[in-house]
Design a protein around this motif. Sequence first.
Motif, PDB file in Angstrom:
ATOM      1  N   PHE A 287       1.074  -1.280  -0.070  1.00 35.75           N
ATOM      2  CA  PHE A 287       0.038   0.033   0.111  1.00 35.75           C
ATOM      3  C   PHE A 287       0.754   1.098   0.121  1.00 35.75           C
ATOM      4  N   ASN A 288       2.032   1.307   0.786  1.00 32.52           N
ATOM      5  CA  ASN A 288       2.768   2.441   0.707  1.00 32.52           C
ATOM      6  C   ASN A 288       2.984   2.556  -0.287  1.00 32.52           C
ATOM      7  N   GLU A 289       4.012   1.632  -1.234  1.00 27.06           N
ATOM      8  CA  GLU A 289       5.058   1.465  -2.233  1.00 27.06           C
ATOM      9  C   GLU A 289       3.741   2.008  -3.536  1.00 27.06           C
ATOM     10  N   LEU A 290       2.410   1.527  -2.826  1.00 23.87           N
ATOM     11  CA  LEU A 290       1.411   2.371  -4.204  1.00 23.87           C
ATOM     12  C   LEU A 290       0.912   3.294  -4.043  1.00 23.87           C
ATOM     13  N   ALA A 291       1.015   4.366  -2.899  1.00 25.53           N
ATOM     14  CA  ALA A 291       0.572   5.742  -2.285  1.00 25.53           C
ATOM     15  C   ALA A 291       0.554   6.140  -3.820  1.00 25.53           C
ATOM     16  N   GLU A 292       1.355   6.310  -4.552  1.00 26.79           N
ATOM     17  CA  GLU A 292       0.959   7.957  -5.580  1.00 26.79           C
ATOM     18  C   GLU A 292       0.241   7.391  -6.977  1.00 26.79           C
ATOM     19  N   THR A 293       0.348   5.794  -6.914  1.00 25.64           N
ATOM     20  CA  THR A 293      -0.811   5.803  -8.257  1.00 25.64           C
ATOM     21  C   THR A 293      -2.269   5.702  -7.905  1.00 25.64           C
ATOM     22  N   PHE A 294      -2.582   5.640  -6.342  1.00 24.33           N
ATOM     23  CA  PHE A 294      -3.570   5.556  -5.808  1.00 24.33           C
ATOM     24  C   PHE A 294      -4.432   7.424  -5.393  1.00 24.33           C
ATOM     25  N   ARG A 295      -3.325   7.658  -5.157  1.00 26.37           N
ATOM     26  CA  ARG A 295      -3.373   9.365  -5.426  1.00 26.37           C
ATOM     27  C   ARG A 295      -3.917   9.778  -6.629  1.00 26.37           C
ATOM     28  N   ALA A 296      -2.838   9.213  -7.422  1.00 22.03           N
ATOM     29  CA  ALA A 296      -2.604   9.721  -9.380  1.00 22.03           C
ATOM     30  C   ALA A 296      -4.929   9.261  -9.934  1.00 22.03           C
ATOM     31  N   ASN A 297      -5.140   8.198  -9.181  1.00 27.91           N
ATOM     32  CA  ASN A 297      -6.201   7.591  -9.257  1.00 27.91           C
ATOM     33  C   ASN A 297      -7.394   8.047  -7.758  1.00 27.91           C
ATOM     34  N   GLY A 298      -7.702   9.424  -7.725  1.00 30.38           N
ATOM     35  CA  GLY A 298      -8.077  10.057  -6.821  1.00 30.38           C
ATOM     36  C   GLY A 298      -8.640   9.558  -5.609  1.00 30.38           C
ATOM     37  N   VAL A 299      -7.664   9.156  -5.021  1.00 36.79           N
ATOM     38  CA  VAL A 299      -7.711   8.526  -3.297  1.00 36.79           C
ATOM     39  C   VAL A 299      -6.709   9.489  -2.317  1.00 36.79           C
ATOM     40  N   ASP A 300      -7.342   9.939  -1.721  1.00 37.88           N
ATOM     41  CA  ASP A 300      -7.050  11.187  -0.995  1.00 37.88           C
ATOM     42  C   ASP A 300      -5.830  10.938   0.231  1.00 37.88           C
ATOM     43  N   ASP A 301      -6.259  10.025   0.642  1.00 39.26           N
ATOM     44  CA  ASP A 301      -5.282   9.453   1.693  1.00 39.26           C
ATOM     45  C   ASP A 301      -5.680   7.776   1.751  1.00 39.26           C
ATOM     46  N   ILE A 302      -4.671   7.359   2.683  1.00 46.48           N
ATOM     47  CA  ILE A 302      -4.371   5.538   2.531  1.00 46.48           C
ATOM     48  C   ILE A 302      -4.666   5.400   4.467  1.00 46.48           C
ATOM     49  N   ILE A 303      -5.207   4.477   5.135  1.00 48.22           N
ATOM     50  CA  ILE A 303      -5.036   4.088   6.660  1.00 48.22           C
ATOM     51  C   ILE A 303      -5.315   3.056   6.600  1.00 48.22           C
ATOM     52  N   CYS A 304      -3.977   2.730   7.237  1.00 46.61           N
ATOM     53  CA  CYS A 304      -4.011   1.365   7.795  1.00 46.61           C
ATOM     54  C   CYS A 304      -4.457   0.857   9.067  1.00 46.61           C
ATOM     55  N   LEU A 305      -5.829   0.659   9.889  1.00 46.29           N
ATOM     56  CA  LEU A 305      -5.760   0.043  10.920  1.00 46.29           C
ATOM     57  C   LEU A 305      -5.962  -0.835  11.382  1.00 46.29           C
TER      58      LEU A 305
ATOM     59  N   CYS B 291       6.754   3.902   6.614  1.00 43.47           N
ATOM     60  CA  CYS B 291       6.144   4.055   5.470  1.00 43.47           C
ATOM     61  C   CYS B 291       5.718   5.218   5.604  1.00 43.47           C
ATOM     62  N   ASP B 292       6.048   6.164   5.225  1.00 44.79           N
ATOM     63  CA  ASP B 292       5.894   7.920   5.657  1.00 44.79           C
ATOM     64  C   ASP B 292       3.800   8.414   4.596  1.00 44.79           C
ATOM     65  N   ASN B 293       3.478   6.675   3.415  1.00 50.42           N
ATOM     66  CA  ASN B 293       2.632   7.548   2.841  1.00 50.42           C
ATOM     67  C   ASN B 293       1.422   6.582   3.074  1.00 50.42           C
ATOM     68  N   VAL B 294       1.095   6.191   4.251  1.00 45.80           N
ATOM     69  CA  VAL B 294       0.135   5.151   4.989  1.00 45.80           C
ATOM     70  C   VAL B 294       0.102   6.122   6.465  1.00 45.80           C
ATOM     71  N   PHE B 295      -0.744   6.006   6.689  1.00 48.89           N
ATOM     72  CA  PHE B 295      -1.248   6.491   8.644  1.00 48.89           C
ATOM     73  C   PHE B 295      -1.858   5.751   8.849  1.00 48.89           C
ATOM     74  N   LEU B 296      -0.991   5.176   9.985  1.00 47.53           N
ATOM     75  CA  LEU B 296      -1.090   3.876  10.556  1.00 47.53           C
ATOM     76  C   LEU B 296      -2.301   3.859  11.879  1.00 47.53           C
ATOM     77  N   LEU B 297      -3.432   4.068  12.081  1.00 47.73           N
ATOM     78  CA  LEU B 297      -4.667   4.214  13.162  1.00 47.73           C
ATOM     79  C   LEU B 297      -4.424   3.536  13.663  1.00 47.73           C
ATOM     80  N   PRO B 298      -3.911   2.999  15.169  1.00 44.47           N
ATOM     81  CA  PRO B 298      -4.350   2.426  15.893  1.00 44.47           C
ATOM     82  C   PRO B 298      -5.969   2.520  16.626  1.00 44.47           C
TER      83      PRO B 298
END
Length: 250
Positions: A60-78, A95-102
């Motif tokens: 998910f971290n690796e593909l973050a820019e591709t997700f953003r290019a396809n309309g995703v604002d944020d990526i959350i790992c819970l 993993c700077d591109n994913v918000f780790l949410l506890p």
Amino acid sequence: MQKFQSREGQPVPDVTFRYRENGEWKETNTEQLFKGKTVAVFSLPGAFTPTCSSTHLPRFNELAETFRANGVDDIICLAVNDPFVMESWGKDQGCDNVFLLPDGNGCFTEQMGMLVDKTELNFGKRSWRYSMLVRDGIIEKMFIEEQGADDDPFEVSDADTLLHYLNKDAQAPDLVAMLSREGCPFCHKAKQLLDDAGIAYADIPLPDSIRNRALGAIAKAQTVPQLFVNGKLIGDSEAIAQWVAERKAA
């Protein structure tokens, strides 16, 4: 056996979260995380566990820019882990591109119907593995792992499956890695070329004690740098310069 129900078309649970960032306590909630945004969410059994650390989070971290290019604002790992564990895991993973949410108390996970009992592993209550796309607080699509013989399957909640739901033709970024040596001027020049072109890459400096054997075994070469793209050998500094130039011209 517990039956997991899709919540597609329903709002995400209304929950307040406390988390750690740069050693400080912070707080957020469902509205702040999801209102007016398109968010990719994936939930997993636990920080520092094998599949979660080796594949689920890194991809998910690796593909973050591709997700953003396809309309995703944020990526959350819970995960149902405490804030200290999630903060440490994030630093360990880089993993700077994913918000780790506890979801330490499991409130969000329980309301999602995804809380499972893993006491046999001494884990207590954890999240089942799933991913989802949330638009403006409403769950549009869920990919829930199917229960079966495997107590932690990983077949459909991966980053690529969710990305291809968004856009079946989405192209993942190239995987670029360079074998190098500390103090090598040719390596420095090659890195500068890659940096100037905005190309993300993994730099793998080879210790003197193994450099010749490693170069011969991996790249059939005797000198560094040696660049690989998606498993294919590009070559030395001259080949790298040509590859970068062709990429810019494409």
